[in-house]
Scaffold this active site. Structure first.
Site, PDB file in Angstrom:
ATOM      1  N   CYS A   2      13.161 119.011  -0.239  1.00  0.00           N
ATOM      2  CA  CYS A   2      14.120 119.634   0.671  1.00  0.00           C
ATOM      3  C   CYS A   2      13.382 119.733   1.989  1.00  0.00           C
ATOM      4  CB  CYS A   2      14.459 121.051   0.235  1.00  0.00           C
ATOM      5  SG  CYS A   2      15.386 121.168  -1.302  1.00  0.00           S
ATOM      6  N   GLY A  28      17.142 116.204   2.439  1.00  0.00           N
ATOM      7  CA  GLY A  28      18.150 116.890   1.634  1.00  0.00           C
ATOM      8  C   GLY A  28      19.500 116.772   2.294  1.00  0.00           C
ATOM      9  N   ASN A 102      10.781 124.397  -0.662  1.00  0.00           N
ATOM     10  CA  ASN A 102      10.772 122.983  -1.040  1.00  0.00           C
ATOM     11  C   ASN A 102       9.841 122.833  -2.232  1.00  0.00           C
ATOM     12  OD1 ASN A 102       9.201 120.018   0.373  1.00  0.00           O
ATOM     13  ND2 ASN A 102      10.779 120.147  -1.174  1.00  0.00           N
ATOM     14  N   GLY A 103      10.378 122.284  -3.318  1.00  0.00           N
ATOM     15  CA  GLY A 103       9.555 122.079  -4.506  1.00  0.00           C
ATOM     16  C   GLY A 103      10.272 122.574  -5.744  1.00  0.00           C
ATOM     17  N   TYR A 261       8.242 107.149  -0.072  1.00  0.00           N
ATOM     18  CA  TYR A 261       9.676 107.139   0.234  1.00  0.00           C
ATOM     19  C   TYR A 261      10.197 108.388   0.942  1.00  0.00           C
ATOM     20  CZ  TYR A 261      14.659 107.981  -0.850  1.00  0.00           C
ATOM     21  OH  TYR A 261      15.984 108.322  -0.780  1.00  0.00           O
ATOM     22  N   THR A 307      13.705 102.192   4.005  1.00  0.00           N
ATOM     23  CA  THR A 307      12.324 102.632   3.879  1.00  0.00           C
ATOM     24  C   THR A 307      11.330 101.486   3.695  1.00  0.00           C
ATOM     25  OG1 THR A 307      13.118 104.738   3.088  1.00  0.00           O
ATOM     26  CG2 THR A 307      10.828 104.251   2.610  1.00  0.00           C
ATOM     27  N   ASP A 369      11.201  96.251  -1.809  1.00  0.00           N
ATOM     28  CA  ASP A 369      11.623  97.650  -1.698  1.00  0.00           C
ATOM     29  C   ASP A 369      10.390  98.538  -1.804  1.00  0.00           C
ATOM     30  OD1 ASP A 369      13.324  99.713  -1.241  1.00  0.00           O
ATOM     31  OD2 ASP A 369      14.680  99.285  -2.908  1.00  0.00           O
TER      32      ASP A 369
HETATM   33  O1  LIG Z   1      15.828 102.292  -7.940  1.00  0.00           O
HETATM   34  P1  LIG Z   1      16.716 103.261  -7.253  1.00  0.00           P
HETATM   35  O2  LIG Z   1      17.111 104.375  -8.181  1.00  0.00           O
HETATM   36  O3  LIG Z   1      17.875 102.617  -6.594  1.00  0.00           O
HETATM   37  O4  LIG Z   1      15.870 104.016  -6.146  1.00  0.00           O
HETATM   38  C1  LIG Z   1      15.039 103.372  -5.209  1.00  0.00           C
HETATM   39  C2  LIG Z   1      15.767 103.064  -3.939  1.00  0.00           C
HETATM   40  O5  LIG Z   1      16.303 104.280  -3.356  1.00  0.00           O
HETATM   41  C3  LIG Z   1      15.717 104.495  -2.083  1.00  0.00           C
HETATM   42  O6  LIG Z   1      16.577 104.058  -1.038  1.00  0.00           O
HETATM   43  P2  LIG Z   1      17.631 104.994  -0.286  1.00  0.00           P
HETATM   44  O7  LIG Z   1      18.901 104.289  -0.123  1.00  0.00           O
HETATM   45  O8  LIG Z   1      17.711 106.342  -0.954  1.00  0.00           O
HETATM   46  O9  LIG Z   1      16.995 105.326   1.137  1.00  0.00           O
HETATM   47  P3  LIG Z   1      16.436 104.433   2.337  1.00  0.00           P
HETATM   48  O10 LIG Z   1      17.622 103.978   3.156  1.00  0.00           O
HETATM   49  O11 LIG Z   1      15.546 105.376   3.064  1.00  0.00           O
HETATM   50  O12 LIG Z   1      15.677 103.268   1.803  1.00  0.00           O
HETATM   51  C4  LIG Z   1      14.441 103.687  -2.076  1.00  0.00           C
HETATM   52  O13 LIG Z   1      14.072 103.326  -0.763  1.00  0.00           O
HETATM   53  C5  LIG Z   1      14.836 102.482  -2.897  1.00  0.00           C
HETATM   54  O14 LIG Z   1      15.544 101.550  -2.107  1.00  0.00           O
HETATM   55  N1  LIG Z   2      14.070 119.569  -3.736  1.00  0.00           N
HETATM   56  C1  LIG Z   2      13.750 120.797  -3.490  1.00  0.00           C
HETATM   57  O1  LIG Z   2      12.766 121.092  -2.847  1.00  0.00           O
HETATM   58  C2  LIG Z   2      14.705 121.806  -4.053  1.00  0.00           C
HETATM   59  C3  LIG Z   2      14.282 123.260  -3.970  1.00  0.00           C
HETATM   60  C4  LIG Z   2      14.834 124.050  -5.140  1.00  0.00           C
HETATM   61  N2  LIG Z   2      14.120 123.743  -6.362  1.00  0.00           N
HETATM   62  C5  LIG Z   2      16.317 123.794  -5.286  1.00  0.00           C
HETATM   63  O2  LIG Z   2      16.716 123.076  -6.176  1.00  0.00           O
HETATM   64  O3  LIG Z   2      17.074 124.277  -4.485  1.00  0.00           O
HETATM   65 MG   LIG Z   3      15.791 102.240  -0.016  1.00  0.00          MG
END
Ligand SMILES: O=P(O)(O)OC[C@H]1O[C@H](OP(=O)(O)OP(=O)(O)O)[C@H](O)[C@@H]1O
Ligand SMILES: NC(=O)CC[C@H](N)C(=O)O
Ligand SMILES: [Mg+2]
Length: 508
Positions: A2, A28, A102-103, A261, A307, A369
């Site tokens: 988050c 988030g 966060n966590g 990521y 990413t 990726d």
């Molecule tokens: O194997 P999966 O479960 O599909 O997860 C991995 C993918 O999800 C993320 O992309 P995302 O679209 O969340 O964000 P990005 O645009 O920052 O790459 C990550 O960069 C991979 O592309």
């Molecule tokens: N991803 C997170 O950091 C989430 C914080 C908290 N565990 C929630 O679920 O709201």
């Molecule tokens: Mg991606």
């Protein structure tokens, strides 16, 4: 993960908190909240499910008065996705404390029982962050002892020591204490990131603490330091930052998936440039491919936006192969991996990415990726590349196979949902339908991050290695997690009537 944020300012902080949250939005997308304290000592809170831009309207911003406040954008990894679990959370005693987290706590359930039985406190949601706030509140109350009216820094640090003693797991916390200012602390492994800095204005010095340095950069704050594992800091309403190492026996082991990521590439985490780490990941992966496949026939390297771009560009240069943007991303669709359900994730990949046929037709393409988690993206992308006329479709992941759940604030709770769980690389290749598949080696990933700051040699790599730095995660824990937080479990929870427990002070 988050995003958390806190500002002690010399003028109203509402707009800066809002802007800071938009910069942390990638951490988030499900809920957002801002809490400020005005000059009359009233706390104003607005939180709800949705993106930052959809949660705060001008009528809310007008009421978020005051020179101090905290904010949060949520990606649920514990409890439910009810708006009642949006953050910050607030308790009125002692003094009035609000918290953004966060966590994930790994001992939330035993804490929940003890808080009720021993501390006589009621937790009203299934959020682990509400538990954390109540532990902090109780520890402050305990540290005060008979000295009920004057809360000093000594009391606060003692209370945070109590929190460290009781809470296990990953936590980067920003909390506001009435009359004191903002406090922030980070678990004794520094799993989730937290950084603070200052900005000089005509009215005086202002402080910000946030999940990522980009939030500080974008508002003109200069970095002072990362909050260290087991350290607590106080950003007081008046005066200078106070720091205290609450836990002596710490291990610096930040989450390596932030580098892969989660974090934005323009962030510095623990002195490591996320961008440079991703570049090194690309270099090392290219070297591995060149080593294992010296006479490769790759015509073009194509990243899967967003990413993986940084790693893919470096890879193409080292391999001496052209780099092309073969997929174009619809910028109005959010990150798919952090979406709550598999149906939504699946649909979003197609909505988000479209192939430029010319870059594929008749070519041997190497798709890159940053990671393959559930395989949602890779399966569809390989198919799209074939449909666009690619001759051969090779795939490379800049991270090693994700085989184990994450329990520290990334929503990968069920091993059975991970495409690499209990599968060999050949089997995964078959699942995603590529002609070849390469994964980064774990040591190369660790080196990619560590070379950015040689003082940090350990990382939480649990989802790749099954080594959980907190040492309290066993098979029984995984089994509980799978029953409570797998996609199927979440779906059946959603089917239940919605909770009527919105604690925000004004909700529309
Ligand atoms: O194997 P999966 O479960 O599909 O997860 C991995 C993918 O999800 C993320 O992309 P995302 O679209 O969340 O964000 P990005 O645009 O920052 O790459 C990550 O960069 C991979 O592309
Ligand atoms: N991803 C997170 O950091 C989430 C914080 C908290 N565990 C929630 O679920 O709201
Ligand atoms: Mg991606």
């Amino acid at each position: 993960m988050c995003g958390v944020l806190g500002i002690v300012g010399k003028s109203p902080v509402g707009p800066s908190l809002y802007d800071g949250l938009t910069v942390l939005q990638h951490r988030g997308q499900d809920a957002a909240g801002i809490l400020t304290c005005d000059e009359n000592g009233f706390v104003n809170l607005r939180k709800d499910n949705g993106l930052v831009k959809d949660v705060f309207f001008s009528r809310h911003m007008q009421r978020l008065n005051g020179n101090v406040g905290i904010a949060h954008c949520r990606y649920p990894t514990a409890g439910s996705s009810s708006p009642a679990e949006a953050q910050p959370f607030y308790v009125n005693s002692p003094f009035g404390i609000a918290l953004a987290h966060n966590g994930n706590l790994t001992n939330a359930e035993s804490l929940r029982r003890r808080i009720f039985r021993d501390d006589l406190r009621h937790i009203n949601t299934s959020s682990d962050s509400e538990i954390l706030l109540n532990v902090l509140a109780h520890e402050i109350y305990k540290a005060l002892g008979d000295d009920t009216y004057t809360l000093t820094n000594r009391h606060i640090f003692q209370a945070v020591e109590g929190v460290f003693h009781r809470c296990r797991g990953g936590y980067a916390v920003v909390a506001y204490i009435m009359g004191v200012g903002i406090i922030a602390f980070r678990d004794k492994f520094g799993i989730r990131p937290l950084i603070y800095g200052y900005r000089d204005t005509e009215a005086g010095r202002e402080y910000m603490v946030a999940s990522e340095s980009v939030a500080l950069d974008s508002q003109g704050f200069k970095i002072i330091a990362d909050v260290k594992p087991g350290e607590a800091i106080i950003l007081p309403l008046e005066g200078d930052v106070q720091t205290h190492q609450c836990v002596k026996d710490v291990t610096y082991a930040p989450c390596i998936f932030e580098q892969v990521y989660l974090a934005r590439p323009d962030s510095m985490i623990d002195g490591i440039s996320v961008y440079r780490t991703r570049m090194r990941m690309g270099e090392k992966l290219a070297k591995k491919i060149a080593r294992e496949w010296p006479d490769h026939d790759i015509d073009v390297v194509i990243p899967i936006p967003d990413t993986s771009r940084t790693a893919a560009l470096e890879m193409s240069q080292l391999l001496g192969v052209r780099y092309r943007e073969g997929f174009i991303k619809n910028r109005y669709i959010g990150r798919t991996f952090i979406m709550p359900g598999q149906e939504q994730r699946k649909k979003s990949v197609r909505q988000k990415l479209n192939a430029i046929e010319l870059e594929f037709r008749g070519k041997n393409v190497m798709l890159v990726d940053d990671s393959i988690v559930r395989g949602t993206t890779s399966k569809q992308i390989v198919q799209m590349a074939r449909e666009a006329g690619a001759n051969k479709v090779y795939f490379a992941s800049a991270a090693p196979p994700v085989r184990y759940p994450n329990v520290y604030g990334i929503d990968m709770p069920a091993a059975s949902e991970l495409i690499a769980n209990n599968r060999t690389v050949e089997q995964i290749q078959e699942q995603i339908g590529s002609d070849k598949l390469f994964y980064q080696d774990l040591q190369d990933l660790i080196d990619s991050a560590s070379e950015g700051n040689p003082q940090i040699t350990e990382f939480d790599t649990s989802c790749f290695s099954k080594r959980y730095v907190t040492g309290d995660v066993d098979d029984e824990y995984f089994a509980r997690l799978e029953t409570s937080r797998s996609d199927d479990a979440k779906k059946s929870k959603e089917a239940e009537p919605s909770e009527l427990r919105d604690v925000s002070q004004f909700s529309s």
